[in-house]
Design a protein around this motif. Sequence first.
Motif, PDB file in Angstrom:
ATOM      1  N   VAL A  53      28.076  -0.826  77.027  1.00  0.00           N
ATOM      2  CA  VAL A  53      28.045  -0.813  78.478  1.00  0.00           C
ATOM      3  C   VAL A  53      26.618  -1.138  78.914  1.00  0.00           C
ATOM      4  CG1 VAL A  53      28.361   0.625  80.529  1.00  0.00           C
ATOM      5  CG2 VAL A  53      29.849   0.938  78.550  1.00  0.00           C
ATOM      6  N   ASP A  54      26.478  -2.160  79.777  1.00  0.00           N
ATOM      7  CA  ASP A  54      25.139  -2.500  80.233  1.00  0.00           C
ATOM      8  C   ASP A  54      24.607  -1.421  81.179  1.00  0.00           C
ATOM      9  OD1 ASP A  54      25.966  -2.978  82.913  1.00  0.00           O
ATOM     10  OD2 ASP A  54      26.318  -5.092  82.515  1.00  0.00           O
ATOM     11  N   GLU A  55      23.315  -1.465  81.432  1.00  0.00           N
ATOM     12  CA  GLU A  55      22.647  -0.403  82.196  1.00  0.00           C
ATOM     13  C   GLU A  55      23.223  -0.245  83.606  1.00  0.00           C
ATOM     14  OE1 GLU A  55      20.182   2.741  83.099  1.00  0.00           O
ATOM     15  OE2 GLU A  55      20.748   1.901  81.181  1.00  0.00           O
ATOM     16  N   GLN A  56      23.483  -1.336  84.282  1.00  0.00           N
ATOM     17  CA  GLN A  56      24.008  -1.258  85.652  1.00  0.00           C
ATOM     18  C   GLN A  56      25.384  -0.579  85.660  1.00  0.00           C
ATOM     19  OE1 GLN A  56      24.413  -5.028  87.603  1.00  0.00           O
ATOM     20  NE2 GLN A  56      24.872  -4.123  89.570  1.00  0.00           N
ATOM     21  N   ARG A  57      26.232  -0.983  84.728  1.00  0.00           N
ATOM     22  CA  ARG A  57      27.573  -0.389  84.659  1.00  0.00           C
ATOM     23  C   ARG A  57      27.485   1.080  84.239  1.00  0.00           C
ATOM     24  NH1 ARG A  57      32.188   0.663  86.596  1.00  0.00           N
ATOM     25  NH2 ARG A  57      33.909   0.754  85.147  1.00  0.00           N
ATOM     26  N   ARG A  58      26.577   1.413  83.336  1.00  0.00           N
ATOM     27  CA  ARG A  58      26.398   2.795  82.908  1.00  0.00           C
ATOM     28  C   ARG A  58      26.007   3.674  84.083  1.00  0.00           C
ATOM     29  NH1 ARG A  58      23.021   6.507  82.031  1.00  0.00           N
ATOM     30  NH2 ARG A  58      21.240   5.268  82.587  1.00  0.00           N
ATOM     31  N   GLN A  59      25.090   3.189  84.914  1.00  0.00           N
ATOM     32  CA  GLN A  59      24.668   3.965  86.086  1.00  0.00           C
ATOM     33  C   GLN A  59      25.826   4.153  87.059  1.00  0.00           C
ATOM     34  OE1 GLN A  59      21.211   1.971  87.648  1.00  0.00           O
ATOM     35  NE2 GLN A  59      19.862   2.820  86.079  1.00  0.00           N
ATOM     36  N   GLN A  60      26.616   3.101  87.235  1.00  0.00           N
ATOM     37  CA  GLN A  60      27.781   3.187  88.117  1.00  0.00           C
ATOM     38  C   GLN A  60      28.769   4.222  87.579  1.00  0.00           C
ATOM     39  OE1 GLN A  60      30.012  -0.449  88.359  1.00  0.00           O
ATOM     40  NE2 GLN A  60      31.322   0.293  90.017  1.00  0.00           N
ATOM     41  N   LEU A  61      29.051   4.179  86.285  1.00  0.00           N
ATOM     42  CA  LEU A  61      29.965   5.149  85.676  1.00  0.00           C
ATOM     43  C   LEU A  61      29.421   6.569  85.794  1.00  0.00           C
ATOM     44  CD1 LEU A  61      31.034   3.232  82.458  1.00  0.00           C
ATOM     45  CD2 LEU A  61      32.518   3.887  84.362  1.00  0.00           C
ATOM     46  N   THR A  62      28.145   6.715  85.620  1.00  0.00           N
ATOM     47  CA  THR A  62      27.530   8.034  85.736  1.00  0.00           C
ATOM     48  C   THR A  62      27.779   8.622  87.106  1.00  0.00           C
ATOM     49  OG1 THR A  62      25.825   7.450  84.137  1.00  0.00           O
ATOM     50  CG2 THR A  62      25.351   9.312  85.562  1.00  0.00           C
ATOM     51  N   GLN A  63      27.581   7.829  88.137  1.00  0.00           N
ATOM     52  CA  GLN A  63      27.815   8.309  89.502  1.00  0.00           C
ATOM     53  C   GLN A  63      29.289   8.665  89.715  1.00  0.00           C
ATOM     54  OE1 GLN A  63      25.489   9.142  91.568  1.00  0.00           O
ATOM     55  NE2 GLN A  63      23.931   8.375  90.177  1.00  0.00           N
ATOM     56  N   GLU A  64      30.189   7.849  89.176  1.00  0.00           N
ATOM     57  CA  GLU A  64      31.618   8.076  89.364  1.00  0.00           C
ATOM     58  C   GLU A  64      32.100   9.342  88.674  1.00  0.00           C
ATOM     59  OE1 GLU A  64      33.770   4.582  88.157  1.00  0.00           O
ATOM     60  OE2 GLU A  64      32.664   3.314  89.564  1.00  0.00           O
ATOM     61  N   VAL A  65      31.541   9.659  87.507  1.00  0.00           N
ATOM     62  CA  VAL A  65      32.046  10.815  86.761  1.00  0.00           C
ATOM     63  C   VAL A  65      31.223  12.082  86.959  1.00  0.00           C
ATOM     64  CG1 VAL A  65      33.134   9.393  85.011  1.00  0.00           C
ATOM     65  CG2 VAL A  65      30.835  10.263  84.627  1.00  0.00           C
ATOM     66  N   SER A  67      31.040  14.110  89.390  1.00  0.00           N
ATOM     67  CA  SER A  67      31.868  15.215  89.919  1.00  0.00           C
ATOM     68  C   SER A  67      32.825  15.731  88.854  1.00  0.00           C
ATOM     69  CB  SER A  67      32.636  14.760  91.162  1.00  0.00           C
ATOM     70  OG  SER A  67      33.497  13.695  90.829  1.00  0.00           O
ATOM     71  N   SER A  68      33.289  14.877  87.967  1.00  0.00           N
ATOM     72  CA  SER A  68      34.166  15.314  86.876  1.00  0.00           C
ATOM     73  C   SER A  68      33.425  16.205  85.895  1.00  0.00           C
ATOM     74  CB  SER A  68      34.732  14.110  86.122  1.00  0.00           C
ATOM     75  OG  SER A  68      35.543  13.355  86.966  1.00  0.00           O
ATOM     76  N   ILE A  69      32.165  15.922  85.695  1.00  0.00           N
ATOM     77  CA  ILE A  69      31.365  16.739  84.784  1.00  0.00           C
ATOM     78  C   ILE A  69      31.292  18.165  85.319  1.00  0.00           C
ATOM     79  CG2 ILE A  69      29.009  17.131  83.921  1.00  0.00           C
ATOM     80  CD1 ILE A  69      28.722  14.096  83.678  1.00  0.00           C
ATOM     81  N   ASP A  70      31.069  18.306  86.616  1.00  0.00           N
ATOM     82  CA  ASP A  70      30.995  19.630  87.219  1.00  0.00           C
ATOM     83  C   ASP A  70      32.352  20.323  87.244  1.00  0.00           C
ATOM     84  OD1 ASP A  70      28.289  19.218  87.645  1.00  0.00           O
ATOM     85  OD2 ASP A  70      28.581  18.446  89.674  1.00  0.00           O
ATOM     86  N   ALA A  71      33.418  19.564  87.437  1.00  0.00           N
ATOM     87  CA  ALA A  71      34.758  20.139  87.541  1.00  0.00           C
ATOM     88  C   ALA A  71      35.345  20.513  86.184  1.00  0.00           C
ATOM     89  CB  ALA A  71      35.692  19.159  88.249  1.00  0.00           C
ATOM     90  N   ARG A  72      34.901  19.863  85.120  1.00  0.00           N
ATOM     91  CA  ARG A  72      35.454  20.107  83.780  1.00  0.00           C
ATOM     92  C   ARG A  72      34.344  20.442  82.797  1.00  0.00           C
ATOM     93  NH1 ARG A  72      39.278  15.028  84.267  1.00  0.00           N
ATOM     94  NH2 ARG A  72      40.975  16.050  85.369  1.00  0.00           N
ATOM     95  N   PRO A  73      33.865  21.647  82.796  1.00  0.00           N
ATOM     96  CA  PRO A  73      32.744  22.020  81.929  1.00  0.00           C
ATOM     97  C   PRO A  73      33.017  21.793  80.443  1.00  0.00           C
ATOM     98  CG  PRO A  73      33.531  23.921  83.194  1.00  0.00           C
ATOM     99  CD  PRO A  73      34.345  22.756  83.596  1.00  0.00           C
ATOM    100  N   ALA A  74      34.293  21.879  80.010  1.00  0.00           N
ATOM    101  CA  ALA A  74      34.602  21.694  78.591  1.00  0.00           C
ATOM    102  C   ALA A  74      34.277  20.275  78.124  1.00  0.00           C
ATOM    103  CB  ALA A  74      36.066  22.011  78.330  1.00  0.00           C
ATOM    104  N   SER A  75      34.421  19.308  78.991  1.00  0.00           N
ATOM    105  CA  SER A  75      34.147  17.922  78.597  1.00  0.00           C
ATOM    106  C   SER A  75      32.771  17.449  79.063  1.00  0.00           C
ATOM    107  CB  SER A  75      35.227  17.002  79.155  1.00  0.00           C
ATOM    108  OG  SER A  75      35.231  17.059  80.571  1.00  0.00           O
ATOM    109  N   ALA A  76      32.048  18.324  79.714  1.00  0.00           N
ATOM    110  CA  ALA A  76      30.755  17.932  80.280  1.00  0.00           C
ATOM    111  C   ALA A  76      29.790  17.447  79.210  1.00  0.00           C
ATOM    112  CB  ALA A  76      30.137  19.091  81.057  1.00  0.00           C
ATOM    113  N   ARG A  77      29.710  18.148  78.080  1.00  0.00           N
ATOM    114  CA  ARG A  77      28.752  17.746  77.033  1.00  0.00           C
ATOM    115  C   ARG A  77      29.068  16.349  76.511  1.00  0.00           C
ATOM    116  NH1 ARG A  77      25.282  21.307  73.207  1.00  0.00           N
ATOM    117  NH2 ARG A  77      24.428  19.684  71.893  1.00  0.00           N
TER     118      ARG A  77
END
Length: 166
Positions: A1-13, A15-25
């Motif tokens: 994944v290129d850097e621009q797409r990685r940053q976009q994915l990071t922003q998208e997920v 909220s999921s990281i906060d909502a699902r602590p088991a998969s956050a790591r």
Amino acid sequence: VDEQRRQQLTQEVRSSIDARPASARFMQWFLSVGGERTLFPASDTKAVEWIHNALLTNVDLSEEWLSSALVLLPDDSLLHVALAKFENNAQRADFLRAFGLARLPKDSVTCVRIAQMLLEQQQLKLALAAVEKGLLADATNESAQHLRLEILEYLKRDNGQGAAGP
């Protein structure tokens, strides 16, 4: 994944990281880059530490291994100097060495290993510059002191040309 797409994915997920602590790591691991990424999600060992350990302790790493590591750590000085050994184009090899030397860390052990690599590549003056930077970081490093004397002896025998080596 290129850097621009990685940053976009990071922003998208995020909220999921906060909502699902088991998969956050895992998500944090998957979206981390270069020097921040660990070997695997449950590890505390960063990939950069593992790669540097391999570079410092193994002199027979393949060009393919080094190139793969460079994808993860594109600005790593050790990798650039190590890859210069495999480069057939003299200008490209010189560039890789100069790039690596310009980014040497203030770490005596790393500087000594880079000096050893450069000595193996018959780059005496560059090896001397690397080992002297290592001595600036730690003047008591006996390996650096001995390597410096060895390089100076080669330079003396070579009349300062830097073309011949061990």
